[in-house]
Design a protein around this motif. Structure first.
Motif, mmCIF file in Angstrom:
data_model
loop_
_atom_site.group_PDB
_atom_site.id
_atom_site.type_symbol
_atom_site.label_atom_id
_atom_site.label_comp_id
_atom_site.label_asym_id
_atom_site.label_seq_id
_atom_site.Cartn_x
_atom_site.Cartn_y
_atom_site.Cartn_z
ATOM 1 N N SER A 35 0.816 -1.222 0.000
ATOM 2 C CA SER A 35 0.000 0.000 0.000
ATOM 3 C C SER A 35 0.844 1.263 0.000
ATOM 4 O O SER A 35 0.354 2.346 -0.315
ATOM 5 N N GLY A 36 2.132 1.139 0.376
ATOM 6 C CA GLY A 36 3.003 2.317 0.429
ATOM 7 C C GLY A 36 2.660 3.285 1.546
ATOM 8 O O GLY A 36 3.058 4.448 1.505
ATOM 9 N N THR A 37 1.953 2.812 2.567
ATOM 10 C CA THR A 37 1.505 3.693 3.645
ATOM 11 C C THR A 37 2.599 3.894 4.678
ATOM 12 O O THR A 37 3.164 2.929 5.194
ATOM 13 N N TRP A 38 2.901 5.128 4.982
ATOM 14 C CA TRP A 38 3.838 5.444 6.060
ATOM 15 C C TRP A 38 3.099 6.237 7.134
ATOM 16 O O TRP A 38 1.911 6.517 7.006
ATOM 17 N N HIS A 39 3.797 6.607 8.192
ATOM 18 C CA HIS A 39 3.163 7.097 9.414
ATOM 19 C C HIS A 39 2.223 8.275 9.199
ATOM 20 O O HIS A 39 1.198 8.379 9.880
ATOM 21 N N CYS A 40 2.552 9.160 8.288
ATOM 22 C CA CYS A 40 1.725 10.365 8.097
ATOM 23 C C CYS A 40 0.841 10.304 6.869
ATOM 24 O O CYS A 40 0.255 11.322 6.485
ATOM 25 N N SER A 41 0.729 9.127 6.234
ATOM 26 C CA SER A 41 -0.073 9.072 4.997
ATOM 27 C C SER A 41 -1.284 8.147 5.107
ATOM 28 O O SER A 41 -1.920 7.843 4.103
ATOM 29 N N PHE A 42 -1.624 7.696 6.310
ATOM 30 C CA PHE A 42 -2.752 6.768 6.468
ATOM 31 C C PHE A 42 -4.039 7.312 5.864
ATOM 32 O O PHE A 42 -4.814 6.573 5.242
ATOM 33 N N PHE A 43 -4.286 8.586 6.045
ATOM 34 C CA PHE A 43 -5.598 9.124 5.683
ATOM 35 C C PHE A 43 -5.721 9.454 4.200
ATOM 36 O O PHE A 43 -6.754 9.949 3.754
ATOM 37 N N THR A 44 -4.671 9.118 3.425
ATOM 38 C CA THR A 44 -4.792 9.166 1.967
ATOM 39 C C THR A 44 -5.304 7.843 1.415
ATOM 40 O O THR A 44 -5.615 7.752 0.225
ATOM 41 N N GLN A 45 -5.387 6.812 2.258
ATOM 42 C CA GLN A 45 -5.737 5.477 1.809
ATOM 43 C C GLN A 45 -7.253 5.266 1.815
ATOM 44 O O GLN A 45 -7.911 5.432 2.857
ATOM 45 N N PRO A 46 -7.857 4.860 0.693
ATOM 46 C CA PRO A 46 -9.306 4.616 0.651
ATOM 47 C C PRO A 46 -9.761 3.588 1.685
ATOM 48 O O PRO A 46 -10.850 3.726 2.255
ATOM 49 N N ARG A 47 -8.951 2.571 1.967
ATOM 50 C CA ARG A 47 -9.367 1.545 2.928
ATOM 51 C C ARG A 47 -9.492 2.111 4.340
ATOM 52 O O ARG A 47 -10.271 1.604 5.148
ATOM 53 N N VAL A 48 -8.732 3.155 4.641
ATOM 54 C CA VAL A 48 -8.853 3.786 5.955
ATOM 55 C C VAL A 48 -10.194 4.513 6.054
ATOM 56 O O VAL A 48 -10.902 4.417 7.065
ATOM 57 N N SER A 49 -10.566 5.231 5.010
ATOM 58 C CA SER A 49 -11.881 5.878 4.997
ATOM 59 C C SER A 49 -13.005 4.863 5.123
ATOM 60 O O SER A 49 -13.990 5.080 5.843
#
Length: 518
Positions: free
Chosen positions: A495-509
């Motif tokens: 997913s390429g998710t790092w500590h400050c980018s979680f809320f760019t991820q559709p699955r988080v929404s």
């Protein structure tokens, strides 16, 4: 332009700047522009970076550009005659610059050939001719009268990711342009006279009082992405039904942490909570999460003795510890505060080794490098965190004594984490989102950070670049907790998710809207 011949010879670059670079063959030159840029060349920094330095009161005193290759036999084991080693034991070079006096601090930003930035801090101040750090006796550490400030930085030659003048790979975005050369930028800042010799906590507190005050703010669809906070927050809205409270993490603010969420997600949540969506802005350096929670409870006292507040929480990073402190306070509030569901996103519930005071320099280096090479996303995520990081850089550079309670609260095995585990939480109301971050593209250069100790800090633990993944939803011990898989979201390295980018991820929404019924 001076030549480097791989020896331990001190090379005078002019303007009181002297470099000693054993193991490097090539050239070194003092430049005037930002990060050593020349007139007519592409800019080496972005306007966002330059503005952040200006806000922090940091200005470049001198920049040294090094274009060199490793001399044959360089970088060998310890014990080579005349070799220089950094505090981490890596081959190093020395840069001596003029001391500007007790009210001017200096730090050095190294950008290596791969575009990876790292911060470095002064050694003991020395007089010309001293060979301190190279096997000689310590020099005169008095200031003025020809005294110098010495920096010892890694000398390893990085592999350029992008040649000078070429475009960065698609999808890359940097505050600092990767140019294929080593740049040593010495930055100067004023030390307020009343803070000369002050503790780190006091210096951070002074900054946070004006830049990170405690405040409740509206966080609905029209407000969540804005740095502008309207005056006159109506706290009585908290008493009209269950509310949703966003609690940000280290270095950040509400809009900095959560501004990347899609507007559609915030509109859905606002409808479910009938508009009662708020954020708690608060300091994260100078005080611990218990103090953050007490400051929030002050709002309840102002509402009157018969009022009650019900909250669901979305907590990012250190905000999860604030959320747990609020839950502890709720247990003692005689029904005036009730915490329902809590979603931990990248929260260091089991701590992060980067919060150990011994690793503070590594902490700010890792965050700076991640911010610089971050995937696309709102600049508020980058700039809010960067402003606070630069303040910590100045605190380290000033040599301030003592720790920062807001950061040490995240230390594994530390006093705060032991104290907050005073009661086992109700795991049925807890949710967790974590990530295993592995860099790709230009971000792969991050794992080449000069502090190779970083990999030793995390060992084999999966992590999001800042927080170990497992510790978001699991805390060991009789008073710990484990969030079940049915209430967890694990983002893989793909997913390429790092500590400050979680809320760019559709699955988080998707998880937020599934777990928060309102």
């Amino acid at each position: 332009m001076a030549q480097l011949d791989g020896s331990t010879r001190r090379v005078d670059l002019g303007r009181g700047v002297v470099i000693t670079a054993p193991g490097l063959r090539g050239s070194a030159v003092v430049q005037e522009g930002p990060l050593g840029g020349r007139s007519g060349e592409p800019e080496r920094t972005t306007e966002a970076w330059d503005d952040a330095l200006a806000r922090a009161g940091l200005r470049q005193a001198v920049a040294v550009e090094i274009e060199a290759t490793a001399a044959p036999g360089a970088g060998g084991g310890a014990g080579r005659a005349g070799e220089i080693r950094t505090a981490e034991g890596e081959p190093g070079l020395v840069l001596d610059v003029p001391d500007l006096g007790p009210t001017r601090g200096q730090v050095l930003l190294l950008v290596d050939e791969a575009g990876v930035p790292s911060w470095h801090y002064p050694e003991a101040r020395t007089r010309p001719g001293s060979q301190e750090g190279q096997g000689g006796s310590p020099g005169d550490t008095s200031r003025g009268g020809g005294a110098t400030v010495r920096f010892v930085v890694p000398s390893a030659v990085g592999a350029p990711r992008v040649a000078e003048g070429e475009d960065a790979p698609v999808g890359d975005r940097s505050l600092i342009t990767m140019i294929g050369k080593k740049i040593l930028s010495v930055l100067v800042y004023a030390i307020v006279e009343e803070l000369v010799g002050a503790t780190a906590q006091l210096i951070a507190s002074k900054w946070e009082e004006s830049h990170r005050p405690t405040r409740l703010r509206d966080f609905g669809p029209a407000a969540f992405g804005s740095a502008v906070v309207s005056d006159g927050f109506d706290a009585t809205r908290l008493t009209t039904g269950r509310s949703l409270l966003f609690v940000h993490g280290t270095f950040s603010t509400g809009h900095g942490s959560f501004g990347a969420l899609p507007s559609a997600t915030m509109e859905t949540l606002a409808a479910r909570y009938q508009g009662r969506v708020f954020a708690l802005d608060h300091p994260t350096l100078s005080v611990d999460p218990d103090r953050n929670a007490r400051d929030f409870l002050g709002v309840l006292r102002d509402l009157g003795p018969d009022s009650s507040v019900e909250l669901d929480l979305v907590c990012h990073s250190r905000g999860g510890l604030v959320g747990r402190a609020l839950a502890g306070a709720a247990d003692l509030s005689q029904g005036r505060l009730t915490i329902g569901r809590t979603i931990f996103v990248a929260s260091p519930n089991a701590g992060t080794p980067l919060a150990d005071g011994r690793h503070l320099g590594a902490f700010v280096n890792r965050v700076t490098a991640l911010l610089n090479l971050a995937p696309p996303g709102p600049w508020t995520v980058v700039l809010d965190v960067l402003d606070a990081v630069l303040e910590v850089v100045k605190i380290i550079g000033q040599g301030a004594l003592g720790g920062l309670p807001g950061l040490s609260s995240m230390r594994p095995g530390g006093e705060f984490l032991a104290r907050i585990a005073s009661a086992a939480p109700d795991g049925s109301r807890l949710y967790a989102i974590d990530a295993d971050f592995e860099p790709t593209g230009s971000l792969a250069a991050l794992w080449r950070l000069p502090e190779s100790v970083l990999d030793k800090i995390f060992g084999d633990q999966a992590n999001d670049g800042v927080v170990p993944s497992e510790g978001v939803g699991f805390v060991a011990g009789a008073l710990g907790f484990r969030v079940g898989d049915e209430r967890s979201l694990h983002l893989t390295s793909e997913s390429g998710t790092w500590h400050c980018s979680f809320f760019t991820q559709p699955r988080v929404s998707e998880a937020l809207t599934a777990w928060l019924p309102g």
